[in-house]
Design an enzyme around this catalytic site. Structure first.
Site, PDB file in Angstrom:
ATOM      1  N   CYS A   2       0.842  -1.193   0.000  1.00  0.00           N
ATOM      2  CA  CYS A   2       0.000   0.000   0.000  1.00  0.00           C
ATOM      3  C   CYS A   2       0.881   1.247   0.000  1.00  0.00           C
ATOM      4  CB  CYS A   2      -0.860   0.022   1.249  1.00  0.00           C
ATOM      5  SG  CYS A   2      -1.815  -1.479   1.444  1.00  0.00           S
ATOM      6  N   ARG A  27       2.358   1.408  -5.796  1.00  0.00           N
ATOM      7  CA  ARG A  27       2.506   0.475  -4.669  1.00  0.00           C
ATOM      8  C   ARG A  27       1.268  -0.394  -4.464  1.00  0.00           C
ATOM      9  NH1 ARG A  27       6.764   1.852  -1.314  1.00  0.00           N
ATOM     10  NH2 ARG A  27       5.827   0.589   0.309  1.00  0.00           N
ATOM     11  N   TRP A  76      -3.203  -2.164  -1.630  1.00  0.00           N
ATOM     12  CA  TRP A  76      -2.975  -3.468  -2.258  1.00  0.00           C
ATOM     13  C   TRP A  76      -3.526  -4.457  -1.256  1.00  0.00           C
ATOM     14  CZ3 TRP A  76      -0.083  -8.016  -1.354  1.00  0.00           C
ATOM     15  CH2 TRP A  76       0.086  -8.844  -2.468  1.00  0.00           C
ATOM     16  N   ASN A 102       0.161   0.272   5.985  1.00  0.00           N
ATOM     17  CA  ASN A 102       0.761  -0.635   5.010  1.00  0.00           C
ATOM     18  C   ASN A 102       1.436  -1.741   5.802  1.00  0.00           C
ATOM     19  OD1 ASN A 102       2.172  -1.881   2.899  1.00  0.00           O
ATOM     20  ND2 ASN A 102       3.922  -0.508   3.172  1.00  0.00           N
ATOM     21  N   GLY A 103       1.162  -2.998   5.464  1.00  0.00           N
ATOM     22  CA  GLY A 103       1.757  -4.110   6.192  1.00  0.00           C
ATOM     23  C   GLY A 103       0.692  -5.111   6.603  1.00  0.00           C
ATOM     24  N   GLU A 483      14.199 -13.682 -17.351  1.00  0.00           N
ATOM     25  CA  GLU A 483      13.666 -12.335 -17.140  1.00  0.00           C
ATOM     26  C   GLU A 483      12.768 -11.910 -18.307  1.00  0.00           C
ATOM     27  OE1 GLU A 483      13.109 -10.323 -14.945  1.00  0.00           O
ATOM     28  OE2 GLU A 483      12.968  -8.342 -15.827  1.00  0.00           O
ATOM     29  N   LYS A 487       8.939 -10.736 -17.727  1.00  0.00           N
ATOM     30  CA  LYS A 487       8.442  -9.429 -18.168  1.00  0.00           C
ATOM     31  C   LYS A 487       7.157  -9.587 -18.967  1.00  0.00           C
ATOM     32  CE  LYS A 487       9.845  -7.226 -16.286  1.00  0.00           C
ATOM     33  NZ  LYS A 487      10.630  -6.902 -15.122  1.00  0.00           N
ATOM     34  N   GLU A 490       4.226 -10.646 -16.642  1.00  0.00           N
ATOM     35  CA  GLU A 490       3.774  -9.593 -15.734  1.00  0.00           C
ATOM     36  C   GLU A 490       2.877  -8.572 -16.408  1.00  0.00           C
ATOM     37  OE1 GLU A 490       6.740  -8.265 -12.355  1.00  0.00           O
ATOM     38  OE2 GLU A 490       7.663  -8.044 -14.309  1.00  0.00           O
ATOM     39  N   HIS A 506      14.877 -31.893 -22.817  1.00  0.00           N
ATOM     40  CA  HIS A 506      14.647 -32.795 -21.685  1.00  0.00           C
ATOM     41  C   HIS A 506      13.213 -32.735 -21.174  1.00  0.00           C
ATOM     42  CE1 HIS A 506      18.834 -33.895 -21.531  1.00  0.00           C
ATOM     43  NE2 HIS A 506      19.160 -32.609 -21.568  1.00  0.00           N
ATOM     44  N   LYS A 605       4.427  -2.724  -6.770  1.00  0.00           N
ATOM     45  CA  LYS A 605       5.854  -2.502  -7.012  1.00  0.00           C
ATOM     46  C   LYS A 605       6.713  -3.043  -5.870  1.00  0.00           C
ATOM     47  CE  LYS A 605       9.303  -0.426  -9.179  1.00  0.00           C
ATOM     48  NZ  LYS A 605       9.739  -1.125 -10.405  1.00  0.00           N
TER      49      LYS A 605
HETATM   50  C1  AGP Z   1       9.663  -6.780 -11.285  1.00  0.00           C
HETATM   51  O1  AGP Z   1       9.227  -6.609 -12.590  1.00  0.00           O
HETATM   52  C2  AGP Z   1       8.637  -7.281 -10.383  1.00  0.00           C
HETATM   53  N1  AGP Z   1       7.534  -6.425 -10.252  1.00  0.00           N
HETATM   54  C3  AGP Z   1       9.074  -7.978  -9.116  1.00  0.00           C
HETATM   55  O2  AGP Z   1       9.427  -9.275  -9.499  1.00  0.00           O
HETATM   56  C4  AGP Z   1      10.233  -7.377  -8.306  1.00  0.00           C
HETATM   57  O3  AGP Z   1      11.426  -7.507  -8.989  1.00  0.00           O
HETATM   58  C5  AGP Z   1      10.313  -8.070  -6.949  1.00  0.00           C
HETATM   59  O4  AGP Z   1       9.121  -7.898  -6.251  1.00  0.00           O
HETATM   60  C6  AGP Z   1      11.479  -7.592  -6.118  1.00  0.00           C
HETATM   61  O5  AGP Z   1      11.420  -6.235  -5.848  1.00  0.00           O
HETATM   62  P1  AGP Z   1      12.677  -5.458  -5.311  1.00  0.00           P
HETATM   63  O6  AGP Z   1      13.682  -5.444  -6.393  1.00  0.00           O
HETATM   64  O7  AGP Z   1      12.175  -4.095  -4.958  1.00  0.00           O
HETATM   65  O8  AGP Z   1      13.170  -6.212  -4.112  1.00  0.00           O
END
Ligand code: AGP
Length: 610
Positions: A2, A27, A76, A102-103, A483, A487, A490, A506, A605
């Site tokens: 959040c 966030r 969130w 937040n938490g 990665e 991407k 996501e 395999h 994020k």
């Molecule tokens: C990245 O595209 C993602 N949203 C996510 O995997 C992110 O890398 C992960 O949550 C770690 O975040 P950080 O780098 O702030 O620790």
């Protein structure tokens, strides 16, 4: 998770809170709400929306509540669905106390039962709502004492802003295992989850430590610990610029941030790599003697940062010949890792606040390992709790999917590798000289990839209709395949898997057919011939192939594949230009599919819960 923002000052609070919430929305964006107190009328307005900040702004624009103190929240969801009733702020029974959080409060169920037995009435499904009721219960005339006593009852993680009509000249903030900063302006103060919320208003930021609380009045902030002892505030000057937190003409933050990749490399290198290859890392803080003692390295991270860490293994083992193990932070913490004072634990995190990674480095320190964090956010929890820090210097990253900071992480890992190699005299001077020159030339290579964005956009148009993708790479480009797939998943919600190309035969090759394209990283390198064979195997199964190839390389000329050329750099540095191409591809596919690129569904994020 959040986003939270509180304001106390001489200006109208609502427009500032709205503006800050827009910048915090990355966030979380399940619901939003504000509480503003009008000191002149003695009125507390609470306005909420069950969807994004924009809807809240629309509502508030019709009738902007007056008042010079207030708070805002963008959620969130953890406990309770994203409904109006669960949107923050939450209040006590008298509607005098309001709280944003937040938490996760882990013992909320037990506290809720206890408070209900004392006739407190709960209206939401959230864990947060216990806090205003606890404060109501504990209030005996002094708000700060009531808040402190209430916070002491909580287990879990929180960053909070608290206001009560019992003492309307006060705004209180508190944190435990979740980030919170205080922006210090001219006769005005801000309490926020992160710096991006406050940079248009002030560059002076007070860093609240773990388990600390701040009570702000017109006289300024008073910081104290949970047991009431006064704490000397730590204030830093933030170098980030407000323009860095705006789209600057791009349709999405992610587009802007991918386009900042060349700068991300330059900024991470600036002032750190001398022409002779000597690396100086300002806040790294380890002496040569300490580095010589390092017997092994463990890297911990999550998501994209985990893939950066995987690359770190290739980089550091190659340069410094120190064994490196990489592990998702969420696993490391719970499996009694074998580490001691001769282990260097490297935490990789853009935000420096990811709960899993933070917990992992805390565990590492408990086990006496030395910890260095590679992070973008100055003064973040990981930065504060590590023995040394390597900052990315990327500026704020707002798009939920990491792009430029992944590039900066890798760049910093090259620097770390050189630093560790230098102290062990592991690097042959000719290779060091060459690597230094190549690193310095890297921003230009990245820029060339960006200049060819149209090619990737065309390719994205062709491939956006498929439902499944396989990404394959070998060697140092294997983490880039992982990665690239992440991407795409996501931001476009397409199924994508990353595989080491040699592993395809395999098992996963069974998935392939004409509807299952493969994106191959086939740039110059020691295993290119093997990769070409793997591509042939894919084509033999009728799967469409797109491939990254090195400029002017004819290796796939005879193969029915869509080729995207990337500039020639050494294989060792090729992950950077290669991943920029894959980021652009994912971005354009997501745009073709009409997805919300900057705020993908279900994601946030910064993940400050486990
Ligand atoms: C990245 O595209 C993602 N949203 C996510 O995997 C992110 O890398 C992960 O949550 C770690 O975040 P950080 O780098 O702030 O620790």
């Amino acid at each position: 998770m959040c986003g939270i923002i509180g304001y106390l000052g001489e200006r109208s609070a609502a427009p500032i809170i709205m503006d800050s919430l827009k910048r915090l929305e990355y966030r979380g964006y399940d619901s939003a709400g504000v509480a503003i107190f009008d000191q002149d009328a003695g009125d507390l307005s609470v306005v909420k929306s069950a969807s994004k900040v924009d809807t809240l702004v629309e509502r508030l624009t019709e009738e902007m509540p007056a008042g010079r103190v207030g708070m805002g929240h963008t959620r969130w969801a953890t406990h309770g669905r994203p409904t109006l009733i669960n949107a923050h702020p939450h209040s006590d029974c008298t509607n005098k106390v309001v709280v944003i959080h937040n938490g996760i409060i882990e013992n909320f169920a037990e506290l809720r039962r206890e408070l209900q037995a004392k006739r407190h009435v709960f209206v939401s499904e959230t864990d947060t709502e216990v806090v205003p009721h606890l404060i109501e219960e504990n209030f005996k005339g002094d708000l700060v004492t009531a808040v402190r006593e209430s916070l002491r009852r909580l287990r879990g993680a929180y960053a909070m802003v608290i206001f009560s009509q019992h003492d309307p000249d006060l705004l209180i903030g508190a944190r435990l295992n979740a980030p919170l900063v205080v922006g210090v302006g001219e006769k005005e103060w801000f309490i926020a989850s992160d710096i991006t919320a406050v940079i248009p208003y002030t560059k002076k930021v007070l860093l609240l430590g773990e388990g600390e609380m701040v009570a702000i009045s017109s006289l300024g902030p008073q910081v104290s610990s949970m047991d009431g002892a006064s704490v000397k505030p730590k204030i830093i000057d933030v170098k980030w610029d407000i323009s860095q937190a705006q789209k600057g003409g791009y349709p999405h933050f992610m587009a802007k941030e991918i386009n900042e990749s060349a700068d991300a490399v330059s900024n991470a290198l600036r002032g750190r790599l001398a022409d002779d290859g000597e690396v100086t890392l300002e806040e790294f803080g380890f002496t040569d003697r300490q580095l010589l003692k390092v017997r092994d390295i463990k890297m911990v991270a999550a998501g994209t940062s985990f893939y950066a860490a995987l690359l770190g293994k290739y980089i550091i083992e190659d340069l410094a010949r120190i064994p490196v193990e990489v592990e998702p932070a969420s696993e490391f913490r719970y499996r009694q890792p074998i580490i001691d004072q001769d282990t260097l634990v490297v935490g990789i995190s853009q935000s420096g606040e990811t709960a899993d990674t933070l917990a992992a480095i805390r565990e590492a320190r408990r086990l006496k390992a030395k910890v260095v964090s590679v992070t973008n956010v100055v003064g973040s929890s990981m930065a504060l709790e590590s023995d040394g820090v390597v900052y990315l210097h990327s500026g704020p990253e707002i798009g939920v999917a990491s792009s430029k900071t992944f590039i900066a992480h890798i760049t910093c890992l090259y620097l770390l590798g050189i630093r560790l190699a230098a102290v062990r005299h592991r690097l042959d001077p000719t290779r060091l000289k060459q690597l230094t020159a190549e690193l310095k030339a890297l921003p230009a290579a990245v820029q060339k990839v960006l200049d060819r964005a149209e090619v990737l956009q065309k390719l994205a148009r062709k491939y956006a209709g498929y439902r499944n993708f396989m990404y394959i790479g070998r060697g140092i480009n294997y983490p880039i395949a992982l990665e690239g797939a992440l991407k795409l998943k996501e931001i476009s919600y397409l199924h994508a898997e990353g595989y080491a190309a040699g592993e395809l035969k395999h098992g996963p090759i069974a998935l392939l057919d004409k509807n299952f394209p493969v994106f191959a990283i086939a740039t110059q390198g020691a295993t290119l011939e093997k990769m070409v064979s793997n591509i042939q195997e894919v084509i033999a199964r009728d799967a469409p192939v797109a491939a990254l190839v090195t400029d002017g390389d004819h290796v796939l000329d005879e193969v029915a594949a869509d080729r995207v050329e990337v500039p020639a750099v050494s294989e060792f540095l090729s992950p950077i230009p290669n991943v920029v191409a894959l980021q652009l591809f994912a971005y354009f596919v997501a745009c073709e599919r009409g997805c919300n690129v900057d705020q993908p569904r279900n994601l946030a994020k910064s993940v400050t819960v486990e």
